[in-house]
Design a protein around this motif. Structure first.
Motif, PDB file in Angstrom:
ATOM      1  N   ILE A 293       0.854  -1.184   0.000  1.00 37.94           N
ATOM      2  CA  ILE A 293       0.000   0.000   0.000  1.00 37.94           C
ATOM      3  C   ILE A 293       0.890   1.236   0.000  1.00 37.94           C
ATOM      4  O   ILE A 293       2.058   1.169   0.397  1.00 37.94           O
ATOM      5  N   GLY A 294       0.331   2.344  -0.465  1.00 42.61           N
ATOM      6  CA  GLY A 294       1.066   3.611  -0.454  1.00 42.61           C
ATOM      7  C   GLY A 294       0.199   4.705   0.125  1.00 42.61           C
ATOM      8  O   GLY A 294      -0.549   4.476   1.080  1.00 42.61           O
ATOM      9  N   ASN A 295       0.260   5.881  -0.461  1.00 38.32           N
ATOM     10  CA  ASN A 295      -0.582   6.981   0.000  1.00 38.32           C
ATOM     11  C   ASN A 295      -2.015   6.812  -0.526  1.00 38.32           C
ATOM     12  O   ASN A 295      -2.213   6.193  -1.573  1.00 38.32           O
ATOM     13  N   PRO A 296      -3.028   7.292   0.202  1.00 35.68           N
ATOM     14  CA  PRO A 296      -2.892   8.165   1.372  1.00 35.68           C
ATOM     15  C   PRO A 296      -2.617   7.437   2.680  1.00 35.68           C
ATOM     16  O   PRO A 296      -2.301   8.072   3.681  1.00 35.68           O
ATOM     17  N   CYS A 297      -2.719   6.093   2.687  1.00 34.58           N
ATOM     18  CA  CYS A 297      -2.554   5.350   3.930  1.00 34.58           C
ATOM     19  C   CYS A 297      -1.236   5.679   4.614  1.00 34.58           C
ATOM     20  O   CYS A 297      -1.199   5.963   5.816  1.00 34.58           O
ATOM     21  N   CYS A 298      -0.145   5.623   3.845  1.00 37.27           N
ATOM     22  CA  CYS A 298       1.169   5.826   4.458  1.00 37.27           C
ATOM     23  C   CYS A 298       1.340   7.253   4.988  1.00 37.27           C
ATOM     24  O   CYS A 298       2.023   7.472   5.993  1.00 37.27           O
ATOM     25  N   GLN A 299       0.696   8.217   4.327  1.00 37.33           N
ATOM     26  CA  GLN A 299       0.754   9.581   4.840  1.00 37.33           C
ATOM     27  C   GLN A 299       0.016   9.673   6.175  1.00 37.33           C
ATOM     28  O   GLN A 299       0.464  10.366   7.097  1.00 37.33           O
ATOM     29  N   TYR A 300      -1.078   8.970   6.290  1.00 37.13           N
ATOM     30  CA  TYR A 300      -1.834   8.984   7.545  1.00 37.13           C
ATOM     31  C   TYR A 300      -1.024   8.336   8.672  1.00 37.13           C
ATOM     32  O   TYR A 300      -1.053   8.804   9.815  1.00 37.13           O
ATOM     33  N   VAL A 301      -0.313   7.256   8.341  1.00 31.98           N
ATOM     34  CA  VAL A 301       0.547   6.624   9.348  1.00 31.98           C
ATOM     35  C   VAL A 301       1.636   7.601   9.792  1.00 31.98           C
ATOM     36  O   VAL A 301       1.926   7.734  10.990  1.00 31.98           O
ATOM     37  N   GLN A 302       2.224   8.299   8.828  1.00 31.17           N
ATOM     38  CA  GLN A 302       3.248   9.290   9.174  1.00 31.17           C
ATOM     39  C   GLN A 302       2.669  10.413  10.030  1.00 31.17           C
ATOM     40  O   GLN A 302       3.345  10.935  10.930  1.00 31.17           O
ATOM     41  N   ASN A 303       1.422  10.782   9.769  1.00 32.35           N
ATOM     42  CA  ASN A 303       0.778  11.814  10.590  1.00 32.35           C
ATOM     43  C   ASN A 303       0.667  11.362  12.046  1.00 32.35           C
ATOM     44  O   ASN A 303       0.888  12.149  12.973  1.00 32.35           O
ATOM     45  N   VAL A 304       0.300  10.099  12.225  1.00 34.17           N
ATOM     46  CA  VAL A 304       0.194   9.555  13.580  1.00 34.17           C
ATOM     47  C   VAL A 304       1.558   9.593  14.264  1.00 34.17           C
ATOM     48  O   VAL A 304       1.682  10.026  15.423  1.00 34.17           O
ATOM     49  N   VAL A 305       2.572   9.143  13.557  1.00 32.92           N
ATOM     50  CA  VAL A 305       3.931   9.156  14.116  1.00 32.92           C
ATOM     51  C   VAL A 305       4.345  10.572  14.475  1.00 32.92           C
ATOM     52  O   VAL A 305       4.876  10.835  15.579  1.00 32.92           O
ATOM     53  N   ALA A 306       4.105  11.522  13.578  1.00 35.56           N
ATOM     54  CA  ALA A 306       4.524  12.912  13.796  1.00 35.56           C
ATOM     55  C   ALA A 306       3.837  13.530  15.001  1.00 35.56           C
ATOM     56  O   ALA A 306       4.407  14.403  15.674  1.00 35.56           O
ATOM     57  N   SER A 307       2.632  13.080  15.305  1.00 32.57           N
ATOM     58  CA  SER A 307       1.880  13.665  16.418  1.00 32.57           C
ATOM     59  C   SER A 307       2.536  13.403  17.768  1.00 32.57           C
ATOM     60  O   SER A 307       2.243  14.086  18.750  1.00 32.57           O
ATOM     61  N   TYR A 308       3.435  12.429  17.823  1.00 29.37           N
ATOM     62  CA  TYR A 308       4.119  12.123  19.085  1.00 29.37           C
ATOM     63  C   TYR A 308       5.487  12.805  19.187  1.00 29.37           C
ATOM     64  O   TYR A 308       6.206  12.604  20.169  1.00 29.37           O
ATOM     65  N   ASN A 309       5.847  13.562  18.157  1.00 25.29           N
ATOM     66  CA  ASN A 309       7.070  14.380  18.199  1.00 25.29           C
ATOM     67  C   ASN A 309       8.314  13.565  18.544  1.00 25.29           C
ATOM     68  O   ASN A 309       9.178  14.009  19.317  1.00 25.29           O
ATOM     69  N   GLY A 310       8.404  12.367  17.984  1.00 28.38           N
ATOM     70  CA  GLY A 310       9.595  11.549  18.194  1.00 28.38           C
ATOM     71  C   GLY A 310       9.695  10.912  19.562  1.00 28.38           C
ATOM     72  O   GLY A 310      10.744  10.354  19.909  1.00 28.38           O
ATOM     73  N   LYS A 311       8.629  10.973  20.333  1.00 31.03           N
ATOM     74  CA  LYS A 311       8.660  10.429  21.690  1.00 31.03           C
ATOM     75  C   LYS A 311       8.080   9.016  21.713  1.00 31.03           C
ATOM     76  O   LYS A 311       6.918   8.787  22.059  1.00 31.03           O
ATOM     77  N   GLY A 312       8.894   8.075  21.311  1.00 31.43           N
ATOM     78  CA  GLY A 312       8.535   6.672  21.437  1.00 31.43           C
ATOM     79  C   GLY A 312       7.732   6.076  20.309  1.00 31.43           C
ATOM     80  O   GLY A 312       7.330   4.917  20.394  1.00 31.43           O
ATOM     81  N   VAL A 313       7.481   6.829  19.236  1.00 33.32           N
ATOM     82  CA  VAL A 313       6.754   6.302  18.085  1.00 33.32           C
ATOM     83  C   VAL A 313       7.553   6.634  16.823  1.00 33.32           C
ATOM     84  O   VAL A 313       7.864   7.808  16.584  1.00 33.32           O
ATOM     85  N   TYR A 314       7.847   5.610  16.023  1.00 33.43           N
ATOM     86  CA  TYR A 314       8.759   5.784  14.891  1.00 33.43           C
ATOM     87  C   TYR A 314       8.163   5.157  13.628  1.00 33.43           C
ATOM     88  O   TYR A 314       7.404   4.193  13.699  1.00 33.43           O
ATOM     89  N   TYR A 315       8.547   5.720  12.498  1.00 31.91           N
ATOM     90  CA  TYR A 315       7.984   5.293  11.214  1.00 31.91           C
ATOM     91  C   TYR A 315       8.963   4.394  10.473  1.00 31.91           C
ATOM     92  O   TYR A 315      10.165   4.665  10.413  1.00 31.91           O
ATOM     93  N   VAL A 316       8.428   3.312   9.881  1.00 35.58           N
ATOM     94  CA  VAL A 316       9.209   2.416   9.024  1.00 35.58           C
ATOM     95  C   VAL A 316       8.569   2.443   7.645  1.00 35.58           C
ATOM     96  O   VAL A 316       7.439   1.974   7.453  1.00 35.58           O
ATOM     97  N   ASN A 317       9.278   2.986   6.681  1.00 38.11           N
ATOM     98  CA  ASN A 317       8.744   3.178   5.337  1.00 38.11           C
ATOM     99  C   ASN A 317       9.121   2.008   4.432  1.00 38.11           C
ATOM    100  O   ASN A 317      10.302   1.826   4.094  1.00 38.11           O
ATOM    101  N   LEU A 318       8.113   1.216   4.037  1.00 36.29           N
ATOM    102  CA  LEU A 318       8.350   0.088   3.138  1.00 36.29           C
ATOM    103  C   LEU A 318       7.618   0.264   1.809  1.00 36.29           C
ATOM    104  O   LEU A 318       7.393  -0.704   1.083  1.00 36.29           O
TER     105      LEU A 318
END
Length: 356
Positions: A293-318
Motif C-alpha cells: 500500500i502507499g498513500n494516502p494510507c502511508c501519509q496517515y501513518v506518518q501523521n500519527v507518528v509525527a503527532s508524538y514528536n519523536g517520543k517513542g513512536v517511529y515510522y518504518v517506510n516500506l
C-alpha cells in the motif's frame, strides 16, 4: 558399580532392540506466543501465527500429538535443523517428526507456520522412544532471549503467500511466518518473538468491507489469547516486549469505500493507547507502512507518528520496494520481498532501541 550397571543396561537395550515410550506432557514444554491449556491440562490450545513449542529429550525418535483437523501446518526442527512439516488434517493423531536419531540429548522445536483463520489447534505433547527408562520426563527450561519484540499485522505479517510463485492464490502450504520479516528481524536482534496477525484484518476496516469501518477489525482480536475465542483474554503480564512493530492499514485502503483520514488516525491513536495501557508508555512503537500500500494510507501513518514528536513512536517506510521478483501469491511479498522488508526495518529499530 552403579555406572557399570547403567552401561550394561544400555548395551542390553541396544542389542535386544528394547525401547521405552516416554510422554512429554504439555505442562513440561516451553511455549513462545499466546497459549492456553484446556481445563484438564491435556492439551495446549493456540491459534496465532508463529507459536513456538520447545522440548528437550534423550531418545532415538520423537512424535507430536495433535487432536484437531484444522489444516494448521508446523515446521519441525531437531537440534536447530529443519526435518519435516506437520500438517494437522486428522483429529487425534500422532505425527512422526524424526527417527533414527543418536541416543543423546536433543531439542525439538515446532513453529506454527499458519495463521489464526485456520482455527484453534489442540496440541497434546510429545512422545519419544528411549533406550533407557528415564526416572521422570525431562523438564525443558524456557530459555528466554534477553530481548523481546512483538509484531502485529495482517496477511503480510502472517507470511501469506511467501512460498508461492506468482501468479497463485492462497494456500496453507505457501504460508510460513517463520520466513517473514518478523522472524528475520527478531533473529537479527536475538529477540524472543510474539506475533499477532490475521489476513484481511485492518485497523478500522477489513478487506472488502462494504462500509468505511468494520465491526471486527484487528484491534477486536488483539486482546485474546485465542483469536477465535471472544471469551479468551490474554494476560499481558506474561510477555512484555521491549518494542512493538505494527503494520496495519493495507486492508483499510486496498478497496473502497476507504475510511476517512480522521477515523483511521483516531483508530491508530486508540489502539496505541490500549497497547501502552498494557505495557506502559515507555514501550517504543514502530509503525510500518507498505509494501502493498502507499498513500494516502502511508501519509496517515506518518501523521500519527509525527503527532508524538519523536517520543517513542517511529515510522518504518516500506513503500515502493517490490520488484516483479519479490511477489508471491496474490501480490504478497515472497521470501525475497520479506528479506527487503527486514533489511529496511532492522536499522530503524536498531537506531531507536540502541540495538546492534
Amino acid at each position: 558399580m552403579r555406572s557399570a550397571t547403567i552401561i550394561v543396561l544400555c548395551l542390553v537395550a541396544i542389542v535386544c532392540g528394547v525401547t521405552f515410550a516416554v510422554d512429554i506432557p504439555v505442562t513440561s514444554i516451553s511455549y513462545t506466543g499466546r497459549v492456553q491449556l484446556t481445563n484438564d491440562g491435556r492439551y495446549a490450545m493456540f491459534d496465532w501465527s508463529g507459536i513456538q513449542i520447545t522440548a528437550a529429550f534423550v531418545g532415538t525418535s520423537i512424535s507430536a500429538i495433535f487432536n484437531d483437523s484444522t489444516g494448521n501446518q508446523y515446521n519441525a526442527l531437531i537440534d536447530g535443523k529443519f526435518v519435516t512439516i506437520i500438517n494437522t488434517t486428522i483429529a487425534n493423531k500422532e505425527y512422526l517428526i524424526a527417527s533414527g536419531l543418536s541416543h543423546t540429548h536433543h531439542t525439538v522445536v515446532l513453529q506454527k507456520r499458519t495463521e489464526a483463520l485456520f482455527g484453534v489447534a489442540h496440541f497434546g505433547g510429545f512422545n519419544y522412544q528411549s533406550l533407557t527408562k528415564p526416572k521422570s520426563s525431562i523438564q525443558n527450561s524456557n530459555q528466554l532471549k534477553p530481548r523481546t519484540i512483538e509484531f502485529i499485522g495482517d496477511s503480510i505479517t502472517c507470511g501469506f503467500g511467501i512460498l508461492g510463485h506468482y501468479p497463485c492464490g492462497f494456500s496453507a502450504s505457501t504460508e510460513d511466518v517463520a520466513l517473514s520479516y518478523s522472524y528475520l528481524v527478531s533473529q537479527h536482534f536475538s529477540a524472543s518473538l510474539h506475533v499477532e496477525s490475521w489476513s484481511g484484518k485492518g485497523l478500522v476496516r477489513n478487506y472488502g468491507d462494504h462500509h468505511t469501518t468494520s465491526l471486527d477489525p484487528f484491534p477486536v482480536y488483539y486482546p485474546r489469547t485465542l483469536a477465535n475465542d471472544p471469551h479468551s483474554s490474554w494476560n499481558f503480564t506474561q510477555f512484555t516486549p521491549d518494542a512493538v512493530v505494527i503494520n496495519l492499514g493495507t486492508n483499510d485502503y486496498s478497496t473502497q469505500p476507504a475510511p476517512p483520514q480522521t477515523v483511521y488516525e483516531k483508530g491508530y491513536h486508540t489502539f496505541l493507547d490500549f497497547i501502552w495501557g498494557k505495557y506502559g508508555r515507555q514501550t517504543p512503537m514502530f509503525l510500518v507502512c507498505g509494501p502493498m500500500i502507499g498513500n494516502p494510507c502511508c501519509q496517515y501513518v506518518q501523521n500519527v507518528v509525527a503527532s508524538y514528536n519523536g517520543k517513542g513512536v517511529y515510522y518504518v517506510n516500506l513503500q515502493g520496494i517490490m520488484t516483479p521478483a519479490d511477489y508471491g501469491c496474490d501480490g504478497h511479498p515472497n521470501t525475497l520481498g520479506h528479506s527487503k522488508m527486514a533489511a529496511l526495518t532492522i536499522p530503524v529499530i536498531g537506531k531507536h532501541m540502541n540495538w546492534s
